[in-house]
Design an enzyme around this catalytic site. Structure first.
Site, PDB file in Angstrom:
ATOM      1  N   HIS A 151       0.847  -1.197   0.000  1.00  0.00           N
ATOM      2  CA  HIS A 151       0.000   0.000   0.000  1.00  0.00           C
ATOM      3  C   HIS A 151       0.877   1.239   0.000  1.00  0.00           C
ATOM      4  O   HIS A 151       2.078   1.173   0.243  1.00  0.00           O
ATOM      5  CB  HIS A 151      -0.978  -0.011   1.185  1.00  0.00           C
ATOM      6  CG  HIS A 151      -0.336   0.080   2.536  1.00  0.00           C
ATOM      7  ND1 HIS A 151       0.603  -0.818   2.988  1.00  0.00           N
ATOM      8  CD2 HIS A 151      -0.511   0.981   3.551  1.00  0.00           C
ATOM      9  CE1 HIS A 151       0.968  -0.492   4.215  1.00  0.00           C
ATOM     10  NE2 HIS A 151       0.330   0.598   4.584  1.00  0.00           N
ATOM     11  N   HIS A 154       1.449   3.863   1.872  1.00  0.00           N
ATOM     12  CA  HIS A 154       1.897   4.659   3.009  1.00  0.00           C
ATOM     13  C   HIS A 154       3.427   4.765   2.921  1.00  0.00           C
ATOM     14  O   HIS A 154       4.100   3.806   2.532  1.00  0.00           O
ATOM     15  CB  HIS A 154       1.483   4.016   4.338  1.00  0.00           C
ATOM     16  CG  HIS A 154       0.077   4.365   4.749  1.00  0.00           C
ATOM     17  ND1 HIS A 154      -0.707   3.541   5.521  1.00  0.00           N
ATOM     18  CD2 HIS A 154      -0.679   5.472   4.485  1.00  0.00           C
ATOM     19  CE1 HIS A 154      -1.884   4.128   5.723  1.00  0.00           C
ATOM     20  NE2 HIS A 154      -1.895   5.290   5.096  1.00  0.00           N
ATOM     21  N   ASP A 202       5.914   4.594   4.841  1.00  0.00           N
ATOM     22  CA  ASP A 202       6.844   3.651   5.477  1.00  0.00           C
ATOM     23  C   ASP A 202       6.917   2.312   4.734  1.00  0.00           C
ATOM     24  O   ASP A 202       7.680   1.427   5.135  1.00  0.00           O
ATOM     25  CB  ASP A 202       6.512   3.454   6.963  1.00  0.00           C
ATOM     26  CG  ASP A 202       5.122   2.891   7.207  1.00  0.00           C
ATOM     27  OD1 ASP A 202       4.190   3.207   6.430  1.00  0.00           O
ATOM     28  OD2 ASP A 202       4.948   2.135   8.177  1.00  0.00           O
ATOM     29  N   HIS A 203       6.145   2.179   3.657  1.00  0.00           N
ATOM     30  CA  HIS A 203       6.227   0.985   2.808  1.00  0.00           C
ATOM     31  C   HIS A 203       6.687   1.332   1.391  1.00  0.00           C
ATOM     32  O   HIS A 203       6.786   0.461   0.544  1.00  0.00           O
ATOM     33  CB  HIS A 203       4.851   0.291   2.738  1.00  0.00           C
ATOM     34  CG  HIS A 203       4.388  -0.205   4.070  1.00  0.00           C
ATOM     35  ND1 HIS A 203       4.328  -1.537   4.393  1.00  0.00           N
ATOM     36  CD2 HIS A 203       4.020   0.463   5.187  1.00  0.00           C
ATOM     37  CE1 HIS A 203       3.920  -1.669   5.650  1.00  0.00           C
ATOM     38  NE2 HIS A 203       3.718  -0.469   6.146  1.00  0.00           N
ATOM     39  N   HIS A 253      -7.264  -2.099   5.882  1.00  0.00           N
ATOM     40  CA  HIS A 253      -6.437  -1.020   6.414  1.00  0.00           C
ATOM     41  C   HIS A 253      -7.115   0.302   6.084  1.00  0.00           C
ATOM     42  O   HIS A 253      -8.194   0.318   5.498  1.00  0.00           O
ATOM     43  CB  HIS A 253      -5.023  -1.137   5.813  1.00  0.00           C
ATOM     44  CG  HIS A 253      -3.987  -0.327   6.533  1.00  0.00           C
ATOM     45  ND1 HIS A 253      -3.906  -0.257   7.901  1.00  0.00           N
ATOM     46  CD2 HIS A 253      -2.953   0.441   6.079  1.00  0.00           C
ATOM     47  CE1 HIS A 253      -2.895   0.526   8.236  1.00  0.00           C
ATOM     48  NE2 HIS A 253      -2.302   0.966   7.156  1.00  0.00           N
ATOM     49  N   ASP A 279      -0.237  -3.808   5.808  1.00  0.00           N
ATOM     50  CA  ASP A 279      -0.787  -3.551   7.136  1.00  0.00           C
ATOM     51  C   ASP A 279      -2.259  -3.949   7.123  1.00  0.00           C
ATOM     52  O   ASP A 279      -2.957  -3.693   6.145  1.00  0.00           O
ATOM     53  CB  ASP A 279      -0.692  -2.069   7.446  1.00  0.00           C
ATOM     54  CG  ASP A 279       0.746  -1.562   7.573  1.00  0.00           C
ATOM     55  OD1 ASP A 279       1.691  -2.367   7.525  1.00  0.00           O
ATOM     56  OD2 ASP A 279       0.926  -0.344   7.691  1.00  0.00           O
ATOM     57  N   HIS A 287       6.480  -5.263  11.593  1.00  0.00           N
ATOM     58  CA  HIS A 287       5.805  -3.964  11.703  1.00  0.00           C
ATOM     59  C   HIS A 287       5.519  -3.649  13.181  1.00  0.00           C
ATOM     60  O   HIS A 287       4.432  -3.236  13.566  1.00  0.00           O
ATOM     61  CB  HIS A 287       4.499  -3.987  10.894  1.00  0.00           C
ATOM     62  CG  HIS A 287       4.037  -2.616  10.447  1.00  0.00           C
ATOM     63  ND1 HIS A 287       3.115  -1.898  11.152  1.00  0.00           N
ATOM     64  CD2 HIS A 287       4.373  -1.858   9.380  1.00  0.00           C
ATOM     65  CE1 HIS A 287       2.893  -0.738  10.520  1.00  0.00           C
ATOM     66  NE2 HIS A 287       3.653  -0.695   9.445  1.00  0.00           N
TER      67      HIS A 287
END
Lengths: 332, 332
Positions: A62, A64, A66-67, A142, A213, A271
């Site tokens: 996805h 976000h 941090d990914h 999510h 996530d 995570h």
């Protein structure tokens, strides 16, 4: 099949855990696949035995940061470093738009089709297949559109025992082929030979599932069904369940419940929130990753907390019958 | 005024040098300013004595990934980490577009005005001024629009020696004010008192110049004029001058020539190509950063090669007269 965790923390990097990325090395292939690419993934690769030039496919769960935020830099470095191979990148809608915006404003030119970079917007179902592997994805639960991935290695027919076939007097030729393909054959002397007599047991393909996530989610169970390895997010401990609910994340217990319900064989928690980062509990922050582990193991024994640079060789299971003898075969 | 190098390598990170970023801590202020923000700058900050929440201003030289790709993640982490302060970001056109694209596709919401983030497209000239500092920028010579920055601390009038004024019988009141402002005064008894008799020498403000990435460039000399510290890129050694020309970068010798022509007081070489990364020369790669240093020092003695996490306190020079006594005062 070898997994290397490159980032196992949630949201923001800490000294111990970078943001999300996992490398999956496939047997007999010089390259590997990457799942998620948080900022600093290329730095983690530098500190591992992997190299950027060996990346063949990248699967993004996805969008976000941090990914995701390590992707433009990793592609640019690969190009600067002289990597000339193709890279296929899979992910949700807008991934292509994000990379194009980076390319256009930051002038890297490192993420375009001309450089062998292809971006695929995924839909639920099979997204990739070759002779040996099938990759499927399903949406998770999510705050934004997020996909979990399942990599299935195809079953491999057991080796045909040529010497043994000769010993028992089977004439070389077309009969060998039929036996190899699993058929029974009747010889001129009247004997009927079953293929199983002359083949080693089939090798069952391994299954790798990557679910992050997500809150608790039936699709995660579907993706993890009978998986040799399930990597599932466990951002929070049980006492922070309310935080997990609000942010659409999982607790360690939820991750373990998914593993148990899916009859997975081994679970890695990843995570992990920075709030559990300390090696020891303190008054402010009474819980550590050890507590997440205990919460998970209470539900699913074969749980571990992943850490950055942890490498795990996924053992091969033999024929389906043998795997049912239980844990012993899984500990190989 | 304290400088901390957070990334001193060119193009791609290595184990020893991250891509570009420099922190500038200002005297008597709890926050600091950042110059460039390559991928992994937030990770470097984690490993330093700085914190993300103390960043007040960010100056971006140009939109190449190795100076830029750490910005979205740093802003998102600042927000997640609870930083509530404002951040002003200065840079060339399209910086705002890049950050907006990241925000819109990656759903961070961490780089918007609502979060106190303001983005300023710079033009040559003065781009920021407060009571103590002026920041100017000028375009450099690179493949894309690139700005160098000059931070000038304002001169500070020397302390007024109240006790001494009383001793020599100057009546307190308006005369004190006039003397403090540097005027001469005539007393009722006929004496004329010169301000300089009753004030410590003026403190000359310090000058910090940051010039990367660039080929040899008159504007770099302009920015570095009389600078206490010049940070100038030195991607290449002299033997790779042709590479430097083709990519619009500098050699160590060019950086030193800029420092000398600008009458700067100290030079730090940065943006060192990974090709000189080894601590020792090898047959394939005969040069190291030590060679770059030697090439620079042959032209400008006060040269150093920056390294990641190097911190340097910029000493204060006294009045202009005193600084002309030479190197001794610069070694304080």
């Amino acid at each position: 099949m070898q997994i290397t965790f490159l980032g196992t923390g949630a949201g923001i990097p800490t000294r111990a855990r970078n943001v999300s990325a996992v490398a999956l090395r496939l047997p007999q292939r010089a390259h590997y696949w990457l799942f998620d690419c948080g900022e600093g993934t290329q730095h983690q690769i530098l500190r591992s035995s992997l190299s950027i030039s060996q990346i063949r496919r990248i699967f993004i769960t996805h969008l976000h940061g941090d990914h995701l935020y390590g992707l433009p830099g990793l592609l640019a470095s690969g190009k600067l470093g002289g990597a000339s191979g193709e890279i296929d990148i899979y992910g949700p809608a807008n991934l292509e738009r994000y990379l194009r915006a980076c390319r256009e404003t930051a002038h890297d030119g490192g993420a375009g089709e001309a450089d062998g970079i292809r971006i695929h917007e995924v839909e639920p179902g099979t997204i990739y297949e070759d002779d040996e592997f099938t990759v499927e994805c399903l949406p998770l639960r999510h705050r934004i559109l997020t996909f979990g991935y399942r990599v299935r290695e195809h079953d491999r027919r057991g080796r045909f025992l040529v010497e043994h076939a000769r010993e028992i007097g089977i004439p070389e030729g077309p009969l060998f082929g039929r036996l190899k393909r699993g058929e029974s054959v009747t010889l001129d002397d009247g004997r009927t030979i079953d293929s199983a007599q002359l083949c080693e047991p089939d090798e069952r393909g391994r299954i790798f599932a990557y679910c992050t996530d997500t809150a608790f989610c039936d699709n995660a169970i579907e993706l993890a069904r009978d998986a040799d390895v399930l990597i599932h997010e466990a951002t929070f401990a049980e006492q922070d369940l309310e935080l997990a609910r609000r942010s659409a994340h999982s607790t360690a217990r939820i991750a373990a419940t998914v593993a148990r319900n899916a009859a997975a064989h081994r679970l890695f928690l990843t995570h992990i929130s920075p709030r559990y980062a300390q090696s020891r509990a303190s008054q402010d922050r009474p819980l550590t990753a050890e507590d997440l582990l205990n919460e998970a193991q209470a539900v699913f024994a074969d749980s571990q907390v992943a850490r950055d640079f942890l490498t795990f060789n996924v053992p091969r299971r033999r024929a389906v019958e043998e795997t049912q003898t239980g844990a012993a075969s899984r500990e190989q």
